[in-house]
Enzyme design. Structure first.
Site, PDB file in Angstrom:
ATOM      1  CB  CYS A  54      -0.893  -0.037   1.234  1.00 29.32           C
ATOM      2  SG  CYS A  54      -1.735   1.506   1.607  1.00 29.32           S
ATOM      3  CE1 TYR A 185      -5.031   2.808  -5.717  1.00 30.22           C
ATOM      4  CE2 TYR A 185      -3.833   4.827  -5.265  1.00 30.22           C
ATOM      5  CZ  TYR A 185      -3.945   3.461  -5.153  1.00 30.22           C
ATOM      6  OH  TYR A 185      -2.984   2.741  -4.495  1.00 30.22           O
TER       7      TYR A 185
END
Length: 341
Positions: A54, A185
Protein backbone atom coordinates in the site's frame (compact mmCIF):
# COMPACT_ATOMS: atom_id res chain seq x y z
CA UNK A 1 -5.68 2.05 2.17
CA UNK A 2 -8.89 3.72 1.21
CA UNK A 3 -9.17 2.29 -2.27
CA UNK A 4 -7.94 -1.24 -1.73
CA UNK A 5 -9.54 -2.05 1.60
CA UNK A 6 -12.98 -0.63 1.04
CA UNK A 7 -14.27 -3.09 -1.52
CA UNK A 8 -17.53 -4.31 -0.02
CA UNK A 9 -18.24 -7.14 -2.43
CA UNK A 10 -15.90 -9.62 -4.12
CA UNK A 11 -13.32 -7.28 -5.58
CA UNK A 12 -15.59 -4.52 -6.91
CA UNK A 13 -13.69 -1.25 -7.28
CA UNK A 14 -15.19 0.38 -10.36
CA UNK A 15 -18.66 1.91 -10.43
CA UNK A 16 -19.78 1.88 -14.08
CA UNK A 17 -20.60 5.29 -15.49
CA UNK A 18 -19.00 7.30 -12.70
CA UNK A 19 -15.67 8.64 -11.55
CA UNK A 20 -13.79 7.24 -8.59
CA UNK A 21 -14.39 9.12 -5.33
CA UNK A 22 -12.26 8.23 -2.32
CA UNK A 23 -13.99 7.88 1.03
CA UNK A 24 -11.87 10.12 3.25
CA UNK A 25 -13.81 9.62 6.48
CA UNK A 26 -11.02 8.32 8.66
CA UNK A 27 -10.71 7.75 12.39
CA UNK A 28 -9.29 11.13 13.35
CA UNK A 29 -8.08 10.29 16.88
CA UNK A 30 -4.53 11.52 17.42
CA UNK A 31 -1.68 10.20 19.53
CA UNK A 32 -0.10 13.31 21.04
CA UNK A 33 2.48 14.29 23.62
CA UNK A 34 -0.21 15.71 25.91
CA UNK A 35 -2.64 12.85 25.26
CA UNK A 36 -5.53 15.25 24.68
CA UNK A 37 -7.50 12.65 22.69
CA UNK A 38 -6.93 10.05 25.37
CA UNK A 39 -3.98 8.42 23.63
CA UNK A 40 -0.63 9.80 24.87
CA UNK A 41 2.71 9.22 23.20
CA UNK A 42 4.20 6.21 24.97
CA UNK A 43 6.96 3.99 23.57
CA UNK A 44 6.04 0.33 23.28
CA UNK A 45 2.32 0.95 23.65
CA UNK A 46 1.27 1.13 19.99
CA UNK A 47 1.60 -1.10 16.95
CA UNK A 48 1.62 0.22 13.39
CA UNK A 49 -0.34 -2.06 11.06
CA UNK A 50 0.75 -1.87 7.43
CA UNK A 51 0.93 -3.67 4.14
CA UNK A 52 4.06 -3.14 2.08
CA UNK A 53 1.84 -3.17 -1.00
CA UNK A 54 0.00 0.00 0.00
CA UNK A 55 1.43 3.43 -0.93
CA UNK A 56 -0.29 5.13 2.02
CA UNK A 57 1.18 2.56 4.45
CA UNK A 58 4.56 2.76 2.72
CA UNK A 59 4.69 6.44 3.75
CA UNK A 60 4.42 5.49 7.42
CA UNK A 61 7.04 2.76 7.04
CA UNK A 62 9.47 5.27 5.51
CA UNK A 63 8.82 8.02 8.07
CA UNK A 64 9.09 5.58 11.00
CA UNK A 65 12.40 4.33 9.66
CA UNK A 66 13.86 7.75 8.82
CA UNK A 67 13.00 9.04 12.30
CA UNK A 68 14.29 5.90 14.02
CA UNK A 69 11.03 5.04 15.74
CA UNK A 70 11.29 1.26 15.23
CA UNK A 71 11.95 0.63 18.93
CA UNK A 72 9.17 2.99 20.05
CA UNK A 73 6.44 1.77 17.68
CA UNK A 74 6.38 -1.88 16.62
CA UNK A 75 5.04 -2.88 13.21
CA UNK A 76 2.55 -5.54 12.11
CA UNK A 77 2.84 -6.43 8.42
CA UNK A 78 -0.23 -7.78 6.64
CA UNK A 79 0.10 -9.86 3.50
CA UNK A 80 -0.15 -8.27 0.06
CA UNK A 81 -3.68 -9.47 -0.69
CA UNK A 82 -6.98 -9.32 1.16
CA UNK A 83 -10.61 -10.22 0.65
CA UNK A 84 -13.69 -8.03 1.02
CA UNK A 85 -13.57 -8.48 4.80
CA UNK A 86 -10.13 -7.27 5.80
CA UNK A 87 -6.36 -7.33 5.60
CA UNK A 88 -4.96 -10.52 7.13
CA UNK A 89 -1.73 -11.33 8.93
CA UNK A 90 -1.08 -14.38 6.80
CA UNK A 91 2.69 -13.76 6.71
CA UNK A 92 2.97 -14.62 10.42
CA UNK A 93 3.13 -18.15 11.88
CA UNK A 94 -0.39 -19.48 12.23
CA UNK A 95 -1.74 -16.49 10.30
CA UNK A 96 -1.92 -14.42 13.49
CA UNK A 97 -0.05 -11.24 14.43
CA UNK A 98 2.28 -12.27 17.27
CA UNK A 99 1.76 -9.09 19.31
CA UNK A 100 -1.92 -8.29 18.78
CA UNK A 101 -2.94 -11.93 18.59
CA UNK A 102 -5.41 -11.31 15.75
CA UNK A 103 -5.80 -12.84 12.30
CA UNK A 104 -7.49 -9.86 10.68
CA UNK A 105 -6.99 -6.13 11.09
CA UNK A 106 -10.77 -5.86 11.25
CA UNK A 107 -10.61 -7.33 14.77
CA UNK A 108 -8.82 -4.20 16.02
CA UNK A 109 -11.41 -1.94 14.36
CA UNK A 110 -14.33 -3.89 15.81
CA UNK A 111 -12.69 -3.92 19.25
CA UNK A 112 -13.17 -0.15 19.38
CA UNK A 113 -16.15 0.28 17.05
CA UNK A 114 -18.42 -2.80 17.03
CA UNK A 115 -20.10 -3.02 13.64
CA UNK A 116 -17.65 -0.56 12.06
CA UNK A 117 -18.98 -0.03 8.53
CA UNK A 118 -16.27 1.96 6.75
CA UNK A 119 -13.08 0.64 5.18
CA UNK A 120 -10.72 -1.54 7.20
CA UNK A 121 -7.70 0.36 5.95
CA UNK A 122 -3.94 0.35 6.37
CA UNK A 123 -2.00 2.06 7.75
CA UNK A 124 -3.57 1.97 11.17
CA UNK A 125 -2.17 2.37 14.67
CA UNK A 126 -3.46 -0.06 17.29
CA UNK A 127 -3.29 0.29 21.07
CA UNK A 128 -1.63 -2.97 22.17
CA UNK A 129 -3.06 -3.15 25.74
CA UNK A 130 -6.69 -2.87 24.59
CA UNK A 131 -6.32 -4.23 21.04
CA UNK A 132 -8.30 -1.25 19.76
CA UNK A 133 -7.55 0.74 16.64
CA UNK A 134 -6.59 4.31 17.53
CA UNK A 135 -6.37 5.96 14.11
CA UNK A 136 -6.21 5.23 10.40
CA UNK A 137 -5.88 8.89 9.38
CA UNK A 138 -2.72 8.24 7.35
CA UNK A 139 -2.02 11.86 6.39
CA UNK A 140 -2.10 13.07 10.00
CA UNK A 141 -0.32 9.98 11.32
CA UNK A 142 2.94 10.63 9.51
CA UNK A 143 2.96 14.31 10.50
CA UNK A 144 2.42 13.34 14.13
CA UNK A 145 5.35 10.95 14.00
CA UNK A 146 7.46 13.98 13.07
CA UNK A 147 5.98 16.44 15.55
CA UNK A 148 4.61 14.52 18.56
CA UNK A 149 7.19 11.72 18.89
CA UNK A 150 10.32 13.90 18.86
CA UNK A 151 11.47 12.64 22.27
CA UNK A 152 11.98 9.21 20.70
CA UNK A 153 13.56 10.20 17.37
CA UNK A 154 16.99 8.73 16.71
CA UNK A 155 20.05 10.93 16.96
CA UNK A 156 20.54 12.48 13.52
CA UNK A 157 16.91 12.10 12.43
CA UNK A 158 15.94 14.47 9.60
CA UNK A 159 13.34 17.22 9.94
CA UNK A 160 10.64 15.93 7.65
CA UNK A 161 8.11 18.61 8.58
CA UNK A 162 10.14 21.67 9.62
CA UNK A 163 8.01 24.49 10.93
CA UNK A 164 9.50 27.11 8.61
CA UNK A 165 8.47 25.09 5.53
CA UNK A 166 5.12 23.69 6.64
CA UNK A 167 2.93 26.03 4.61
CA UNK A 168 4.80 25.20 1.40
CA UNK A 169 4.89 21.48 2.20
CA UNK A 170 1.14 21.53 2.85
CA UNK A 171 0.49 23.32 -0.46
CA UNK A 172 2.59 20.86 -2.45
CA UNK A 173 1.08 17.88 -0.64
CA UNK A 174 -2.45 19.05 -1.41
CA UNK A 175 -1.96 19.19 -5.18
CA UNK A 176 0.17 16.03 -5.28
CA UNK A 177 -2.52 14.13 -3.39
CA UNK A 178 -5.38 15.38 -5.56
CA UNK A 179 -3.70 14.93 -8.93
CA UNK A 180 -1.04 12.23 -8.46
CA UNK A 181 -1.41 10.09 -5.32
CA UNK A 182 -5.16 9.86 -5.81
CA UNK A 183 -4.98 10.70 -9.50
CA UNK A 184 -3.66 7.29 -10.52
CA UNK A 185 -6.66 5.69 -8.79
CA UNK A 186 -9.03 8.10 -10.49
CA UNK A 187 -7.63 6.75 -13.76
CA UNK A 188 -7.64 3.10 -12.73
CA UNK A 189 -11.07 3.05 -11.10
CA UNK A 190 -12.80 5.34 -13.61
CA UNK A 191 -16.20 4.01 -14.58
CA UNK A 192 -16.53 5.92 -17.85
CA UNK A 193 -14.34 7.03 -20.72
CA UNK A 194 -14.95 10.66 -19.85
CA UNK A 195 -13.98 10.19 -16.20
CA UNK A 196 -10.84 8.33 -17.23
CA UNK A 197 -9.73 10.95 -19.75
CA UNK A 198 -10.25 13.79 -17.28
CA UNK A 199 -8.21 11.97 -14.64
CA UNK A 200 -5.51 11.01 -17.17
CA UNK A 201 -4.94 14.59 -18.32
CA UNK A 202 -5.02 15.91 -14.77
CA UNK A 203 -2.42 13.34 -13.70
CA UNK A 204 0.04 13.99 -16.48
CA UNK A 205 -0.39 17.76 -16.34
CA UNK A 206 0.63 17.57 -12.69
CA UNK A 207 3.54 15.23 -13.43
CA UNK A 208 4.76 17.75 -16.03
CA UNK A 209 4.47 20.49 -13.39
CA UNK A 210 6.45 18.41 -10.93
CA UNK A 211 9.14 17.70 -13.51
CA UNK A 212 9.51 21.41 -14.20
CA UNK A 213 9.75 22.14 -10.47
CA UNK A 214 12.33 19.40 -9.89
CA UNK A 215 14.47 20.20 -12.91
CA UNK A 216 16.34 22.83 -10.93
CA UNK A 217 16.07 21.58 -7.35
CA UNK A 218 16.87 18.22 -5.84
CA UNK A 219 13.87 17.97 -3.50
CA UNK A 220 10.29 19.20 -3.62
CA UNK A 221 10.55 21.73 -0.78
CA UNK A 222 13.83 23.12 0.54
CA UNK A 223 17.19 21.42 0.12
CA UNK A 224 16.55 18.27 2.19
CA UNK A 225 14.05 15.43 2.11
CA UNK A 226 10.68 16.31 3.64
CA UNK A 227 7.24 14.82 4.04
CA UNK A 228 6.47 16.05 0.53
CA UNK A 229 9.14 13.80 -1.01
CA UNK A 230 7.92 10.80 0.98
CA UNK A 231 4.37 11.27 -0.28
CA UNK A 232 5.33 11.61 -3.94
CA UNK A 233 7.88 8.79 -3.84
CA UNK A 234 5.44 6.04 -2.88
CA UNK A 235 3.34 6.77 -5.98
CA UNK A 236 6.33 7.09 -8.33
CA UNK A 237 7.89 3.82 -7.18
CA UNK A 238 4.66 2.00 -8.10
CA UNK A 239 4.20 3.78 -11.41
CA UNK A 240 5.87 1.43 -13.89
CA UNK A 241 5.15 -1.88 -12.08
CA UNK A 242 1.45 -1.09 -11.63
CA UNK A 243 -0.07 2.24 -12.58
CA UNK A 244 1.26 2.48 -16.15
CA UNK A 245 -0.46 -0.70 -17.29
CA UNK A 246 -2.95 -1.79 -14.65
CA UNK A 247 -4.40 1.71 -14.16
CA UNK A 248 -3.94 2.84 -17.79
CA UNK A 249 -1.63 5.73 -16.85
CA UNK A 250 0.26 5.10 -20.03
CA UNK A 251 1.24 8.34 -21.72
CA UNK A 252 4.77 7.48 -20.63
CA UNK A 253 6.49 5.20 -18.19
CA UNK A 254 8.26 6.85 -15.29
CA UNK A 255 11.49 5.59 -16.86
CA UNK A 256 10.64 7.73 -19.91
CA UNK A 257 10.26 10.96 -17.89
CA UNK A 258 13.90 11.97 -17.33
CA UNK A 259 13.57 14.41 -14.43
CA UNK A 260 11.05 12.41 -12.40
CA UNK A 261 12.86 9.15 -13.11
CA UNK A 262 16.16 10.58 -11.84
CA UNK A 263 14.40 12.11 -8.81
CA UNK A 264 12.72 8.81 -7.97
CA UNK A 265 16.00 6.88 -8.29
CA UNK A 266 17.74 9.43 -6.08
CA UNK A 267 15.18 8.81 -3.33
CA UNK A 268 15.13 5.05 -3.91
CA UNK A 269 18.87 4.93 -3.32
CA UNK A 270 18.57 7.06 -0.17
CA UNK A 271 18.55 4.90 3.00
CA UNK A 272 15.01 4.66 4.35
CA UNK A 273 13.26 4.77 0.96
CA UNK A 274 14.13 1.93 -1.41
CA UNK A 275 14.90 -0.42 1.45
CA UNK A 276 11.23 -0.28 2.50
CA UNK A 277 9.88 -1.19 -0.96
CA UNK A 278 8.67 -4.71 -1.74
CA UNK A 279 7.91 -4.88 -5.47
CA UNK A 280 6.62 -8.45 -5.18
CA UNK A 281 3.99 -7.42 -2.64
CA UNK A 282 3.10 -4.34 -4.69
CA UNK A 283 2.45 -6.25 -7.89
CA UNK A 284 0.66 -9.16 -6.22
CA UNK A 285 -1.70 -6.81 -4.44
CA UNK A 286 -2.90 -4.74 -7.35
CA UNK A 287 -3.08 -7.49 -9.96
CA UNK A 288 -4.56 -10.19 -7.70
CA UNK A 289 -7.04 -8.09 -5.71
CA UNK A 290 -8.53 -5.84 -8.40
CA UNK A 291 -10.36 -8.62 -10.22
CA UNK A 292 -12.85 -6.32 -11.92
CA UNK A 293 -9.85 -4.68 -13.66
CA UNK A 294 -7.69 -7.80 -14.01
CA UNK A 295 -10.14 -10.75 -13.97
CA UNK A 296 -7.48 -13.45 -14.45
CA UNK A 297 -5.42 -12.33 -11.47
CA UNK A 298 -2.26 -12.89 -13.50
CA UNK A 299 0.70 -10.93 -12.12
CA UNK A 300 3.11 -9.58 -14.78
CA UNK A 301 6.75 -10.55 -14.52
CA UNK A 302 8.12 -7.15 -15.57
CA UNK A 303 9.39 -4.55 -15.55
CA UNK A 304 13.08 -5.09 -14.94
CA UNK A 305 13.86 -3.52 -11.57
CA UNK A 306 17.66 -3.37 -11.78
CA UNK A 307 17.56 0.10 -13.35
CA UNK A 308 16.42 1.56 -10.01
CA UNK A 309 20.03 1.25 -8.89
CA UNK A 310 21.62 3.08 -11.84
CA UNK A 311 23.30 6.51 -11.36
CA UNK A 312 20.86 9.43 -11.24
CA UNK A 313 23.16 12.48 -11.23
CA UNK A 314 20.90 14.50 -8.93
CA UNK A 315 23.79 15.28 -6.57
CA UNK A 316 24.80 18.03 -9.02
CA UNK A 317 21.76 20.02 -7.91
CA UNK A 318 23.14 20.28 -4.38
CA UNK A 319 21.04 19.65 -1.33
CA UNK A 320 21.70 17.17 1.46
CA UNK A 321 19.21 14.35 2.00
CA UNK A 322 19.33 14.49 5.80
CA UNK A 323 20.38 18.10 6.31
CA UNK A 324 22.59 18.24 9.38
CA UNK A 325 21.48 14.74 10.33
CA UNK A 326 22.57 11.27 9.29
CA UNK A 327 21.14 8.33 7.34
CA UNK A 328 19.27 5.67 9.30
CA UNK A 329 21.20 2.46 10.04
CA UNK A 330 20.64 -0.62 7.85
CA UNK A 331 17.11 -2.01 8.16
CA UNK A 332 16.41 -4.89 10.51
CA UNK A 333 12.95 -5.76 9.16
CA UNK A 334 12.50 -8.07 6.20
CA UNK A 335 11.96 -6.70 2.74
CA UNK A 336 12.20 -8.68 -0.49
CA UNK A 337 15.61 -7.73 -1.95
CA UNK A 338 15.61 -5.62 -5.09
CA UNK A 339 17.46 -7.44 -7.92
CA UNK A 340 20.90 -6.03 -8.54
CA UNK A 341 22.21 -5.17 -12.02
Amino acid sequence: MGDEAEATTGGKYVEPGSEFTRDQRYIATRITTDGRDGWPVEPGRYRLAVSRACPWANRLIIVRRLLGLEAAISMAVAGPTHDARSWTFDLDPGGRDPVLGIERLADAYFARFPGYERGITVPAIVDVPTGQVVTNDYARMSLDLSTEWTAYHRSGAPELYPERLRDEIDEVNAVVFADVNNGVYRCGFAGSQQAYEMAYHRLFDRLDWLAERLAGQRYLVGDTITEADVRLFTTLVRFDPVYHGHFKCNRQKLAEMPVLWAYARDLFQTPGFGDTVDFDHIKRHYYEVHRDINPTGIVPLGPDLANWLTPHGREQLGGRPFGNGTPPPPPTERVTPTPLP
